[in-house]
Design a protein around this motif. Structure first.
Motif, PDB file in Angstrom:
ATOM      1  N   CYS A 315       0.775   2.181  -0.247  1.00 26.80           N
ATOM      2  CA  CYS A 315       1.846   2.380  -1.220  1.00 26.80           C
ATOM      3  C   CYS A 315       2.857   3.429  -0.785  1.00 26.80           C
ATOM      4  CB  CYS A 315       1.251   2.769  -2.580  1.00 26.80           C
ATOM      5  SG  CYS A 315       0.245   1.445  -3.315  1.00 26.80           S
ATOM      6  N   LYS A 316       2.555   4.169   0.292  1.00 28.22           N
ATOM      7  CA  LYS A 316       3.494   5.190   0.769  1.00 28.22           C
ATOM      8  C   LYS A 316       4.698   4.574   1.460  1.00 28.22           C
ATOM      9  CE  LYS A 316       0.746   9.373   1.424  1.00 28.22           C
ATOM     10  NZ  LYS A 316       0.268  10.379   2.410  1.00 28.22           N
ATOM     11  N   ASP A 317       4.470   3.436   2.124  1.00 29.27           N
ATOM     12  CA  ASP A 317       5.531   2.820   2.917  1.00 29.27           C
ATOM     13  C   ASP A 317       5.761   1.407   2.402  1.00 29.27           C
ATOM     14  OD1 ASP A 317       7.286   1.861   4.829  1.00 29.27           O
ATOM     15  OD2 ASP A 317       6.316   2.983   6.451  1.00 29.27           O
ATOM     16  N   ARG A 318       6.981   1.055   2.138  1.00 28.90           N
ATOM     17  CA  ARG A 318       7.321  -0.256   1.574  1.00 28.90           C
ATOM     18  C   ARG A 318       6.900  -1.400   2.494  1.00 28.90           C
ATOM     19  NH1 ARG A 318       7.469  -4.170  -0.636  1.00 28.90           N
ATOM     20  NH2 ARG A 318       9.047  -5.195  -1.920  1.00 28.90           N
ATOM     21  N   LYS A 319       6.919  -1.170   3.812  1.00 26.53           N
ATOM     22  CA  LYS A 319       6.603  -2.248   4.751  1.00 26.53           C
ATOM     23  C   LYS A 319       5.107  -2.577   4.776  1.00 26.53           C
ATOM     24  CE  LYS A 319       5.994   0.732   8.803  1.00 26.53           C
ATOM     25  NZ  LYS A 319       6.489   1.061  10.164  1.00 26.53           N
ATOM     26  N   ASN A 321       3.208  -3.026   2.051  1.00 30.02           N
ATOM     27  CA  ASN A 321       2.770  -3.743   0.858  1.00 30.02           C
ATOM     28  C   ASN A 321       3.835  -4.755   0.451  1.00 30.02           C
ATOM     29  OD1 ASN A 321       4.553  -2.596  -1.512  1.00 30.02           O
ATOM     30  ND2 ASN A 321       3.912  -0.799  -0.305  1.00 30.02           N
ATOM     31  N   THR A 322       3.443  -5.658  -0.442  1.00 31.55           N
ATOM     32  CA  THR A 322       4.362  -6.707  -0.909  1.00 31.55           C
ATOM     33  C   THR A 322       4.682  -6.556  -2.386  1.00 31.55           C
ATOM     34  OG1 THR A 322       2.483  -8.174  -1.347  1.00 31.55           O
ATOM     35  CG2 THR A 322       3.513  -8.345   0.811  1.00 31.55           C
ATOM     36  N   CYS A 323       4.437  -5.368  -2.927  1.00 28.48           N
ATOM     37  CA  CYS A 323       4.739  -5.144  -4.339  1.00 28.48           C
ATOM     38  C   CYS A 323       6.249  -5.175  -4.568  1.00 28.48           C
ATOM     39  CB  CYS A 323       4.171  -3.803  -4.803  1.00 28.48           C
ATOM     40  SG  CYS A 323       2.371  -3.723  -4.730  1.00 28.48           S
ATOM     41  N   SER A 324       6.626  -5.548  -5.780  1.00 31.21           N
ATOM     42  CA  SER A 324       8.058  -5.601  -6.099  1.00 31.21           C
ATOM     43  C   SER A 324       8.677  -4.211  -6.088  1.00 31.21           C
ATOM     44  CB  SER A 324       8.258  -6.248  -7.478  1.00 31.21           C
ATOM     45  OG  SER A 324       7.530  -5.520  -8.478  1.00 31.21           O
ATOM     46  N   SER A 325       7.850  -3.192  -6.301  1.00 33.44           N
ATOM     47  CA  SER A 325       8.340  -1.821  -6.287  1.00 33.44           C
ATOM     48  C   SER A 325       7.180  -0.880  -5.994  1.00 33.44           C
ATOM     49  CB  SER A 325       8.980  -1.450  -7.628  1.00 33.44           C
ATOM     50  OG  SER A 325       9.284  -0.064  -7.678  1.00 33.44           O
ATOM     51  N   ILE A 326       7.454   0.182  -5.198  1.00 32.64           N
ATOM     52  CA  ILE A 326       6.407   1.179  -4.924  1.00 32.64           C
ATOM     53  C   ILE A 326       5.923   1.813  -6.227  1.00 32.64           C
ATOM     54  CG2 ILE A 326       5.973   3.405  -3.812  1.00 32.64           C
ATOM     55  CD1 ILE A 326       7.744   2.608  -1.568  1.00 32.64           C
ATOM     56  N   LYS A 327       6.792   1.823  -7.201  1.00 32.52           N
ATOM     57  CA  LYS A 327       6.442   2.404  -8.498  1.00 32.52           C
ATOM     58  C   LYS A 327       5.257   1.686  -9.131  1.00 32.52           C
ATOM     59  CE  LYS A 327       8.526   3.307 -13.043  1.00 32.52           C
ATOM     60  NZ  LYS A 327       9.763   3.163 -13.848  1.00 32.52           N
ATOM     61  N   TYR A 328       5.132   0.378  -8.840  1.00 36.16           N
ATOM     62  CA  TYR A 328       4.059  -0.419  -9.430  1.00 36.16           C
ATOM     63  C   TYR A 328       2.992  -0.786  -8.396  1.00 36.16           C
ATOM     64  CZ  TYR A 328       7.526  -0.806 -13.099  1.00 36.16           C
ATOM     65  OH  TYR A 328       8.438  -0.503 -14.066  1.00 36.16           O
ATOM     66  N   CYS A 329       2.898   0.019  -7.341  1.00 35.12           N
ATOM     67  CA  CYS A 329       1.872  -0.168  -6.300  1.00 35.12           C
ATOM     68  C   CYS A 329       0.783   0.881  -6.498  1.00 35.12           C
ATOM     69  CB  CYS A 329       2.502  -0.021  -4.909  1.00 35.12           C
ATOM     70  SG  CYS A 329       1.322  -0.155  -3.546  1.00 35.12           S
ATOM     71  N   PHE A 330      -0.482   0.445  -6.447  1.00 35.34           N
ATOM     72  CA  PHE A 330      -1.613   1.351  -6.658  1.00 35.34           C
ATOM     73  C   PHE A 330      -2.567   1.217  -5.469  1.00 35.34           C
ATOM     74  CE2 PHE A 330       0.044   0.121 -10.759  1.00 35.34           C
ATOM     75  CZ  PHE A 330       0.231   1.343 -11.385  1.00 35.34           C
TER      76      PHE A 330
END
Length: 762
Positions: A315-319, A321-330
């Motif tokens: 969740c630290k790096d956008r690349k 994960n495939t979440c729509s936003s880091i804000k909603y990544c756990f």
């Protein structure tokens, strides 16, 4: 004022402490606690280490840091090789010495250095993908040899032995040598097989560099990282790289390493010695020796430390994960999860497209999903259809290119113009042979050799065939290859494996032979088949039939054919033990106006003609020598080369001739032969074998003479008079064998001068 100052100091201290904790946690541990993990500019991860014995796994991984150098240098402790780089990916880069021979103007040897590197670590092997063997010089002969560590403890180590090399003679051609290119003129290179843990290099000269001394007074040979070395014209005059304090040049060599020599299954049973830490997995070595460790998916770090593999925060790096936003990544241990924003639901891992508004009706979602799915399906089907058509067109063009490149049109022309009672060779398509061999399945493999792999196949007419996929063919000799295909297909001899045809639609031509059912003579003498030994009558007949086939190739074929690789593994037997000579991958056609051919030495150790090894002049007598070795195999039941398991080998031909000279040849014969065979006829065969193995080709008989003599023995053995009057035939046991003496001093050339090319043929 003082209270405010104290508060600021306290906050500053807390900030520094937090930064230190963050810095410590962000740096992954590579070495054990309280152990140094760096020497100069080189990082040293565990299981490697130096200093206290707890800092490394065992002595194999102990290194030393010599800080007398500036910057400090790292060395392998046991072997004392300088380390340039090491990594957790199983790669170790060290400096090895360059072998050289140097001569003065008068031909005197002025400088010489030999490397005999046999001591090696149990789990270290030379990388076959990142190293190459190289030789430099214009008056040079060099070879490299070793035994695969996987086969060291196996009595039959033929498959684990490796020897290769080259020889070069050239004039002052420094003006045509291209920097960075090793073309075989002044420089040659070859690859090595995988799994080898030590090697020997031999380097010599033909003429002491007298003719090339002005531009090339030395020869050099070395194993080297293939990405490091680039040829320079100046290297032929004086090759100096990474010179040590004693004046010796060194080059980098890449080693593959594993943490232990056990398999993963064996290692995981012994928890006290298992090397992989938490959150890691065991991986079998690509070289077949030992295992290594990798962090599990979602973790990174040093897998050889108990807690060296730490969780990756995707969740630290956008690349990551495939979440729509880091804000909603756990972040989770070994992975992560995504959630939809408030007011949305669905699959949050679809990069924002999977979350739909909570107010959208279910049937609308279903309709939209079905419509999008059908549209995507039609699009995929259309794209796949176009790609299949393009790929088929590309494959057809490639087949046409290979057919033309491999001389297909020339072969068609020669087959159409050939006349005679023998059916000409058939040109098969690639699809026909692929279907016949079940797509070249592993279960269809009949054998592997220096020139290719042989598969069993079944043609549409239910005929069994042997399909040989060669390793490579020289593009400059396509015309000669086509001529040989035409000539071999017209050979009609009961003791020569029939060539039925070939396929030229592949990058390397494929040859199709008749299928012989009862495996090889080698299998019946030395392999599993030796449990049911061949009788003396059959051995004598096999020898006679093989000699007839070779006599036919030498005398009756037009032009004559020299097989060049006669050995028991190339003599096939049918169910009646009828011999059939096979594998013409190294054979050469002899022009009618020549008695010998100059060629690169090829063949199999133990069977090679010593005169051919020294002169590179191939004659029909070279086949005679190889047949003599096969004859001795039939008489003794011993292999052409016998290994003691430590790289030392005894030569059967040398042992046989020495036994004759010392009057103890009967001691080395197969017990079954002594029991079944007639003493007088055995003595004739022994004398014939001795004549075939003479060092000078002119003193050997021709194959036609050998065939006549063996057939004469067979006729005597099967004569009706002998069957009716066995008491008239004297087979005395007590008389010693007396054979003509001759000079055998030159047999040392078998071990000192053999330069074998293991990679030629068709």
């Amino acid at each position: 004022m003082m209270d405010h100052l104290m508060l600021l100091r306290f906050l500053f201290f807390i900030l520094l402490l937090w930064l230190a904790v963050v810095a410590t946690s962000s740096t992954l541990p590579m070495a054990k606690p309280h152990c140094k993990d760096k020497c100069g500019n080189i990082h040293v991860p565990y299981p490697f280490g130096f200093g206290d014995k707890d800092c490394y796994r065992d002595e194999s991984f102990q290194v030393s840091c010599n800080d007398t150098y500036k910057p400090p240098k790292l060395f392998l402790k046991l072997e004392d090789y300088e380390v340039q780089n090491l990594s957790l990916q199983g790669i170790l880069r060290v400096l090895f010495y360059v072998i050289k021979d140097c001569y003065s103007n008068s031909g005197q040897l002025t400088d010489s250095f030999r490397l005999y590197m046999k001591k090696s670590f149990e789990t270290f092997t030379f990388s076959d993908t990142q190293n190459k063997f190289m030789a430099l010089g214009c008056d040079t002969k060099a070879n490299i040899q070793s035994i695969n560590k996987s086969y060291v403890d196996i009595q039959d180590s033929d498959h684990g032995f490796f020897q290769s090399g080259c020889s070069m003679m050239c004039n002052n051609i420094s003006d045509v040598i291209i920097n960075g290119s090793c073309t075989g003129v002044g420089c040659c290179e070859t690859s090595i097989p995988k799994g080898f843990g030590y090697y020997d290099i031999n380097l010599g000269s033909f003429d002491n560099h007298r003719k090339v001394h002005n531009f090339n007074p030395c020869s050099y040979a070395f194993l080297v990282d293939k990405n490091w070395f680039n040829l320079s014209v100046s290297d032929l005059l004086n090759f100096t790289k990474n010179v040590d304090e004693y004046g010796f040049s060194r080059v980098p060599v890449v080693l593959d390493w594993t943490v232990d020599n056990k398999t993963c299954e064996e290692a995981m049973k012994k928890k006290t010695t298992y090397a992989c830490g938490n959150n890691s997995r065991c991986i079998e070595s690509k070289n077949g020796i030992g295992y290594s460790c990798n962090c599990s998916q979602g973790y990174h770090g040093n897998p050889y430390l108990s807690d060296g593999c730490q969780d990756i925060d995707e969740c630290k790096d956008r690349k990551d994960n495939t979440c729509s936003s880091i804000k909603y990544c756990f972040n989770l241990p070994g992975g992560y999860k995504c959630s939809c924003p408030p007011g949305y639901h669905g699959d949050a891992k679809k990069d924002g497209t999977g979350c739909i508004p909570a107010t959208q009706k279910p049937y609308q979602v279903i309709q939209d999903t079905i419509g999008a799915g059908l549209g995507f399906l039609f699009l995929v089907v259309g794209i796949l259809s176009v790609l299949c058509a393009l790929q088929k067109r590309k494959d057809n063009k490639l087949k046409q290119k290979f057919f033309r490149q491999n001389g297909g049109f020339l072969l068609k022309q020669q087959l159409s113009s050939s006349e005679g009672p023998v059916e000409p060779a058939k040109i098969f398509t690639a699809e026909e042979l692929k279907k016949a061999s079940n797509n070249y399945a592993q279960s269809q493999i009949l054998g592997r050799g220096g020139y290719g792999t042989v598969y069993k196949g079944v043609l549409p007419n239910h005929r069994n065939v042997a399909i040989k996929k060669s390793r490579k063919v020289d593009e400059n000799q396509i015309e000669q290859f086509i001529n040989e295909v035409v000539i071999l297909s017209q050979i009609n001899h009961r003791n020569v494996v029939k060539l039925l045809g070939c396929c030229l639609e592949t990058e390397v031509p494929i040859l199709v032979y008749e299928f012989v059912t009862n495996k090889t003579l080698f299998y019946h003498i030395h392999g599993e088949g030796c449990n049911s030994p061949i009788s003396w009558d059959n051995r004598l007949r096999i020898a006679a039939e093989t000699s007839e086939a070779l006599a036919y190739l030498h005398s009756a074929a037009t032009p004559p054919i020299i097989h060049r690789d006669i050995k028991s593994a190339n003599i096939l037997l049918d169910d009646n033990y009828t011999a059939k000579v096979s594998d013409f991958g190294a054979s050469r056609l002899v022009p009618l106006d020549q008695a010998q051919i100059s060629t690169l030495v090829q063949g199999t150790l133990g069977y090679l003609d010593p005169e051919y090894l020294r002169s590179s002049q191939l004659t029909e007598k070279s086949d005679v020598y190889s047949f003599g070795v096969v004859l001795v195999e039939l008489l003794t039941g011993k292999k052409a080369l016998n290994s003691d398991g430590y790289g030392r080998e005894s030569n059967l031909a040398m042992h046989f001739v020495t036994s004759i000279e010392e009057g103890r040849v009967w001691e080395i014969l197969d017990n079954q032969i002594v029991t079944e065979g007639c003493r007088e006829k055995l003595q004739v065969v022994l004398e014939l074998a001795e004549r075939c193995l003479r060092l000078k080709g002119e003193e050997r008989p021709t194959m036609k003479e050998v065939a006549m003599e063996l057939q004469g023995l067979r006729r005597d053995q099967t004569h009706p008079w002998i069957a009716q009057n066995p008491e008239e035939v004297e087979c005395l046991i007590g008389e010693p064998l007396v054979l003509p003496s001759h000079n055998t001093i030159e047999y040392n050339s078998l071990t000192n001068e053999a330069l074998i090319s293991l990679d030629g043929g068709r």
